[in-house]
Structure formats: C-alpha cells, structure tokens
Design a protein around this motif. Sequence first.
Motif, PDB file in Angstrom:
ATOM      1  N   UNK A   1      59.579  32.403  29.446  1.00  0.00           N
ATOM      2  CA  UNK A   1      58.972  33.010  30.635  1.00  0.00           C
ATOM      3  C   UNK A   1      59.029  34.532  30.568  1.00  0.00           C
ATOM      4  N   UNK A   2      60.168  35.066  30.156  1.00  0.00           N
ATOM      5  CA  UNK A   2      60.302  36.520  30.025  1.00  0.00           C
ATOM      6  C   UNK A   2      59.371  37.061  28.946  1.00  0.00           C
ATOM      7  N   UNK A   3      59.224  36.304  27.878  1.00  0.00           N
ATOM      8  CA  UNK A   3      58.336  36.738  26.804  1.00  0.00           C
ATOM      9  C   UNK A   3      56.906  36.885  27.302  1.00  0.00           C
ATOM     10  N   UNK A   4      56.420  35.860  28.018  1.00  0.00           N
ATOM     11  CA  UNK A   4      55.064  35.926  28.567  1.00  0.00           C
ATOM     12  C   UNK A   4      54.926  37.129  29.488  1.00  0.00           C
TER      13      UNK A   4
ATOM     14  N   UNK B   1      47.195  32.894  19.779  1.00  0.00           N
ATOM     15  CA  UNK B   1      47.537  34.244  19.332  1.00  0.00           C
ATOM     16  C   UNK B   1      48.742  34.768  20.110  1.00  0.00           C
ATOM     17  N   UNK B   2      48.772  34.484  21.409  1.00  0.00           N
ATOM     18  CA  UNK B   2      49.945  34.891  22.199  1.00  0.00           C
ATOM     19  C   UNK B   2      51.200  34.233  21.654  1.00  0.00           C
ATOM     20  N   UNK B   3      51.083  32.947  21.350  1.00  0.00           N
ATOM     21  CA  UNK B   3      52.232  32.215  20.812  1.00  0.00           C
ATOM     22  C   UNK B   3      52.717  32.863  19.517  1.00  0.00           C
ATOM     23  N   UNK B   4      51.774  33.250  18.663  1.00  0.00           N
ATOM     24  CA  UNK B   4      52.155  33.879  17.397  1.00  0.00           C
ATOM     25  C   UNK B   4      52.815  35.236  17.623  1.00  0.00           C
ATOM     26  N   UNK B   5      52.417  35.912  18.662  1.00  0.00           N
ATOM     27  CA  UNK B   5      53.032  37.205  18.943  1.00  0.00           C
ATOM     28  C   UNK B   5      54.429  37.015  19.512  1.00  0.00           C
ATOM     29  N   UNK B   6      54.614  35.959  20.297  1.00  0.00           N
ATOM     30  CA  UNK B   6      55.852  35.790  21.055  1.00  0.00           C
ATOM     31  C   UNK B   6      56.862  34.874  20.374  1.00  0.00           C
ATOM     32  N   UNK B   7      56.495  34.311  19.229  1.00  0.00           N
ATOM     33  CA  UNK B   7      57.406  33.380  18.588  1.00  0.00           C
ATOM     34  C   UNK B   7      57.564  32.091  19.375  1.00  0.00           C
ATOM     35  N   UNK B   8      56.475  31.611  19.949  1.00  0.00           N
ATOM     36  CA  UNK B   8      56.485  30.367  20.726  1.00  0.00           C
ATOM     37  C   UNK B   8      55.389  29.454  20.198  1.00  0.00           C
TER      38      UNK B   8
ATOM     39  N   UNK C   1      51.835  27.266  21.260  1.00  0.00           N
ATOM     40  CA  UNK C   1      50.781  27.495  22.252  1.00  0.00           C
ATOM     41  C   UNK C   1      50.988  26.653  23.499  1.00  0.00           C
ATOM     42  N   UNK C   2      51.595  25.478  23.350  1.00  0.00           N
ATOM     43  CA  UNK C   2      51.861  24.639  24.526  1.00  0.00           C
ATOM     44  C   UNK C   2      52.835  25.323  25.486  1.00  0.00           C
ATOM     45  N   UNK C   3      53.882  25.924  24.918  1.00  0.00           N
ATOM     46  CA  UNK C   3      54.856  26.612  25.754  1.00  0.00           C
ATOM     47  C   UNK C   3      54.206  27.806  26.460  1.00  0.00           C
ATOM     48  N   UNK C   4      53.357  28.520  25.738  1.00  0.00           N
ATOM     49  CA  UNK C   4      52.645  29.641  26.354  1.00  0.00           C
ATOM     50  C   UNK C   4      51.842  29.143  27.551  1.00  0.00           C
TER      51      UNK C   4
END
Lengths: 245, 245
Positions: free
Chosen positions: B156-159, B190-197, B199-202
Amino acid sequence: MTPTFKIDHTNCADCPIRHRAVCAHCDADELEELESIKYYRSFEAGQTVIWSGDQMNFVGSVVSGIASLTQTMEDGRTQMVGLLLPSDFVGRPGRESAPYDVQATTDVVMCCFRKKPFEELMNTTPHIAHRLLQMTLDELDAAREWMLVLGRKTAREKIASLLSIIARRDASINQKGGAIVFDLPLTREAMADYLGLTLETVSRQISALKKDEVILLEGKRHVTIPDMGRLMEEAGDDSDGGFLV
Amino acid sequence: MTPTFKIDHTNCADCPIRHRAVCAHCDADELEELESIKYYRSFEAGQTVIWSGDQMNFVGSVVSGIASLTQTMEDGRTQMVGLLLPSDFVGRPGRESAPYDVQATTDVVMCCFRKKPFEELMNTTPHIAHRLLQMTLDELDAAREWMLVLGRKTAREKIASLLSIIARRDASINQKGGAIVFDLPLTREAMADYLGLTLETVSRQISALKKDEVILLEGKRHVTIPDMGRLMEEAGDDSDGGFLV
DNA sequence: GCTTCCACTTGATCTCTATCAAAGCATCTG
DNA sequence: CAGATGCTTTGATAGAGATCAAGTGGAAGC
C-alpha cells in the motif's frame, strides 16, 4: 587524528585507494592544492559521521573500514542505501546538506577535503570534475543493481548477492585451494538493513547456505567461499559480474 | 522525425524542459555547437530505445512521454530501476554501452545529441560538465530514495509513493477544489515492475486506496487526489517531500 | 569463576503478498 | 454484431518472510 600510514600522492599509479581519483592525472599543482585542504578523521564503529539534513562541509573518501548510508522512516524502519568500502567517495559537491545518515559500521578512517575549496578546485580542473562524474555514474549503476536485489530477489538470493559483493571488494584468495576468504564486516542486523530483511531471516539464510556448503563459516563472521561460480548462481547472476582475481 | 513543437534554445530561461540543462548559461557558441549535433527521435509505446549491453552512441533527454530503465533476470523477473519523465536525461557520457534496457512506456519523443561530440563539448565546457554532475547526483538521490521504497515499504505504501511521485512531476491542479489530477502513464504491470510487486497486488491496493477515498478513479487511469497530505501519509513520508505547486 | 551482555541462532506462528484461476470490460477487427 | 485481444479486477489458496519468543555461546567485567 593522523592515520598510521601515509598515502603517497606523489605516485598515484600505486595509490591503493580510489581516492587517487581526485588526482588521477597527477598534476603537481593540483596535488599541492589538494594536500593543503586535506585532513583525516577517525570514527569508531557505530558512530555517526553525519546526520541526514546536516550541513556537510567536507567531501572525501574512505581510507579504511566500512561506512554506510542509511535512510530511516519515522516509525524506525531503516534501509541502508549504500555501502562505502575503502576508496569509495563520500559527499555531494554542490549540495548544502546530507541527504541521508552516514554511519561508521566498523572503525573508519576517512580522508577529507574541505568542501568549498574542493568545489573551486573541481570547477577549475576538468579532470577532477570528469573523474567525479564517472564515480557518480558508478554509484548510480550500483544503486540500480541493488534495486533489482531489493525488488525481485528472494532472501537466499539477497544474501548470496551481498556475499558476492563483499567478496569482490574485500576478499583474499586462499593459496591452497583457491577459495575466497573474508571476514563479514557487518552484523546480521546491518545486513538485514541493507537487504530489506529482518535479522532473523538473514541468520536463517546464512545457516541454510552453510548447510548446503555454498559457504563455510568459522565463528560467526569468517567466511570461506569454495566456489565463487556457485555463489553467483545462488545470487541469481549468470555472469561472473566482472569478478576477476 | 520532427516534433510538433519547437524548443527555443535561444531563450533558455523559458525552456520548459530540463534539457536546457546542457545549455543553462546560454553561451551562444555552445548553443550553436549543441544545435549542430542535435536530432530528434520518436518511439512508440512498448518500443525498446536501447538494449542492455548495446553500444550507445547518443545522450539526450526525454521531450514528451515516459520511458523506463529496466533490468531483467534470466528467469524473466524484471525490475524497473528508473522512470524517465519529460526533461530527464538519458545516457552515460564516457560509457560505451548501456547498463540496462531503455523502453518507451508511452509514445516518446527524445532530443538526442551525438555522443562523441557531446563528450568533447562537455570536456571543454565546465558548465555543462557541472550541470551533468548535478543531474547525476539527483538521479542517485532518487534511486536511493526508491531503495527505501523497495526494501521497507508495504504494498500500500509503495503504491502511494508511486502516485505521489507521478503527482509531483506530472499533475495538474483542479481549479475548483484544488485537488490534484493526472492520468496514470503506466499499466498495472509496469507499476508492479517499478514497485517490486505483482500486477494483481497493484490492482488490489489501488482498489483499496480508492475504497478508502485516498484517491478517486475515473476509468482505470484517471486519478484525482483530493488530499495530497493524506497520500503522503499513506506513503509513509511525513514531510511534503518538496511538493510545491 | 561467575555474571552480564551482546550478537546470533532456532522454533512456532502469523500475515502479507505471490500464485493460480476465472471473469469483467473496453477497444479493435472482420 | 460476434469474436478476439489486452488490460484489469476479483477470488481462493499457498508460501516466503515477519514477528514473537526462547535459548546459545563467546567475550568482557567484576
């Protein structure tokens, strides 16, 4: 405080630390100028060299020991964002204040230059500016490599990555078997802060690597790596990462 | 290809992109030299600007669109190590090959300079070298800030951190309520790749932030942030992080 | 020699995020 | 319009690492 050894600026080709960076082309005039603004500082393990946000009135490089750059959140979570081994540069020419804490992880000796005159020297000496840019680009590459470690690697891979970095920078070669030997300069907690793990997980993974004979441990800190290639595999790196004897 | 707008190098004070960086003090001779080695390139979304390891014969900056720097492991795990928004610099003066993939995340226009002549110009023009060092230090700070996000923050903090970064760089202010409004330039992946998560979690965390009214969503990409302070809190940052209108 | 302390190890349990799977919903194509 | 395609959401479950909790072992101090 005076260090117990002398860095010979008059013969940069042999200079053991990358701090020769600032005098890499050995122009006598520049050397003299550098000498005049140079001084040494010693720090004990655990001491803070500079706090995030503080005025920073010097730049310099690590002569011996290990320092770390850390960021801390209000609730106490901390992340190490850089590991400074001997020869690494500290400081931001052109910046007023430090963007993160710098801490001595072991006893540390630093070779410092007063910031203002160093900046002036940098502005009038293209070679120094150029070299500094190259060093900063190196740091940027290292930081980005570490982002892959933090974002995508498993705990076991993280530990292997850290060990291989330390081995690359700080190890000696065992004459008999060709194994790589070094002492861990970090506590389990410091490793955890660098790797984005807890110290318990670090301990467990080190035990696991030991059990699987990827590493050998004598005591808690003395590490032997019988097969560097194996360790690199465990780290998730295919290449030898530029590791050369 | 020629961009649809003109960048006025003769009036750098108003130049909307940081690419003015390389001519910040507006010396006419330098400007002319820069002009002569300058060219534009366009990329479609998804296109690779340069592959890791490839020869890199230009440096430049992003004029419009968003590009990303990514690292990929052999098994396919990927980590984005940098996000290039308009005005960001691309390239490593003094380096032969690219250390990571550069990809166009949206359609991208880049303003490029041929590398060799640019480097020569840099070597003979202290202001350009100096400016480049400052930009590299900025990138290094950003990379290290991101290490804290990757290593220690929750999903959540990452997003929230990513949203606040995009808001800071790319948003407009809603005239009525003062809310901050922007379109997400990245897919969930792409967000997931940036955040180390993953895509489902994003997706789940974005839904959660929406449910909690930290953000408002129209469609999948159009974001409104009613309270920037609230978002910063969710990101785990106490300060406003230098966010200024 | 005994205590204290600190870094470390190990175990039990919990929780967050990944993984696997299915379905929704736009846009594009024929 | 039907079907395909790509991006996204949501659900169920599993697993890696965090958290909580003892306990070990070596070095320093009394």
